[in-house]
Design a protein around this motif. Structure first.
Motif, mmCIF file in Angstrom:
data_model
loop_
_atom_site.group_PDB
_atom_site.id
_atom_site.type_symbol
_atom_site.label_atom_id
_atom_site.label_comp_id
_atom_site.label_asym_id
_atom_site.label_seq_id
_atom_site.Cartn_x
_atom_site.Cartn_y
_atom_site.Cartn_z
ATOM 1 N N THR A 45 53.324 41.355 43.955
ATOM 2 C CA THR A 45 52.249 40.373 44.106
ATOM 3 C C THR A 45 50.924 40.957 43.636
ATOM 4 O OG1 THR A 45 53.386 39.324 45.964
ATOM 5 C CG2 THR A 45 51.022 38.906 45.767
ATOM 6 N N ILE A 46 50.661 42.199 44.015
ATOM 7 C CA ILE A 46 49.424 42.870 43.568
ATOM 8 C C ILE A 46 49.378 42.903 42.042
ATOM 9 C CG2 ILE A 46 48.136 45.052 43.556
ATOM 10 C CD1 ILE A 46 48.019 43.809 46.275
ATOM 11 N N LEU A 47 50.474 43.338 41.419
ATOM 12 C CA LEU A 47 50.520 43.414 39.953
ATOM 13 C C LEU A 47 50.318 42.041 39.333
ATOM 14 C CD1 LEU A 47 53.448 45.951 39.489
ATOM 15 C CD2 LEU A 47 51.055 46.286 38.843
ATOM 16 N N ASN A 48 50.941 41.029 39.915
ATOM 17 C CA ASN A 48 50.796 39.670 39.405
ATOM 18 C C ASN A 48 49.342 39.216 39.467
ATOM 19 O OD1 ASN A 48 51.520 37.093 38.479
ATOM 20 N ND2 ASN A 48 51.729 36.340 40.578
ATOM 21 N N ARG A 49 48.698 39.473 40.585
ATOM 22 C CA ARG A 49 47.296 39.039 40.737
ATOM 23 C C ARG A 49 46.379 39.809 39.786
ATOM 24 N NH1 ARG A 49 47.621 37.249 46.626
ATOM 25 N NH2 ARG A 49 49.111 35.577 46.287
ATOM 26 N N LEU A 50 46.638 41.106 39.623
ATOM 27 C CA LEU A 50 45.808 41.894 38.702
ATOM 28 C C LEU A 50 45.973 41.406 37.266
ATOM 29 C CD1 LEU A 50 46.348 45.514 40.114
ATOM 30 C CD2 LEU A 50 44.294 44.080 40.328
ATOM 31 N N ARG A 51 47.186 41.071 36.884
ATOM 32 C CA ARG A 51 47.415 40.586 35.513
ATOM 33 C C ARG A 51 46.810 39.208 35.285
ATOM 34 N NH1 ARG A 51 53.019 42.990 36.257
ATOM 35 N NH2 ARG A 51 52.812 45.015 35.254
ATOM 36 N N MET A 52 46.813 38.380 36.315
ATOM 37 C CA MET A 52 46.282 37.030 36.173
ATOM 38 C C MET A 52 44.775 37.021 35.929
ATOM 39 S SD MET A 52 48.842 35.113 36.082
ATOM 40 C CE MET A 52 48.213 33.466 36.225
#
Length: 189
Positions: A45-52
């Protein structure tokens, strides 16, 4: 009967703020693992939010270097100096209590070009030959001082035939067997 509400297609303002906050913390040095621990979110989730929010991601090497700081850089430079002076990765790992993989990684961080396996074998063989030459010279000095071959074998924890072979390689003129000149073993002159 209750129905599950449809997922919104856009992010809520709260989720957007959270993503921007995570990105700021990440840019200031926190790792994905640290962010996950602090927020209770999963790493995915952290990675997803950072990429978004288009956060530039660090490589694993950059994260380690940032987390370890100057102590890691100092160790990497010490390892590089020793490696370039002839130490092997295995010897450095044993000396510093690290794994060989970690030593290779640190050498890479210090910009060291690692030797090939063949180069390492040649270097190790040369080190063994230098040690053997030192041992042969020491045996020769003791033998010429009158110490018997069985006594030398006992001191060096090897067989008498090994002592004879090394003395022969060192170019020592051998006495007839059973004839020692000196009594008890004393330091050679």
């Amino acid at each position: 009967m209750t129905t599950t509400p449809a997922r919104p297609t856009g992010w809520s303002p709260a989720r957007q703020r959270q993503a921007l906050d995570l990105a700021a913390r990440y840019r200031h040095g926190e790792t994905v693992r640290e962010l996950a621990t602090a927020t209770g979110l999963s790493r995915a989730t952290i990675l997803n939010r950072l990429r978004m929010v288009d956060t530039p991601m660090r490589t694993a090497q950059q994260t380690r270097a940032r987390r370890q700081g100057p102590d890691r850089a100092r160790l990497a430079n010490q390892l590089r100096t020793a490696y370039e002076a002839g130490s092997t990765v295995t010897a450095l790992a044993e000396a510093h209590g690290l794994s060989a993989r970690t030593v290779r990684r640190l050498l890479g961080e210090a910009g060291t070009v690692l030797r090939s396996s063949a180069e390492t074998r040649r270097l190790t063989r040369a080190g063994h030959e230098a040690e053997r030459r030192r041992q042969m010279d020491e045996l020769r000095r003791w033998y010429e001082a009158g110490v018997s071959v069985p006594a030398l074998a006992a001191v060096h924890e090897c067989s008498p035939s090994t002592v004879y072979r090394l003395l022969h390689r060192a170019g020592t003129t051998l006495r007839p067997r059973g004839r020692t000149i000196a009594g008890p073993a004393t330091a050679p002159p």
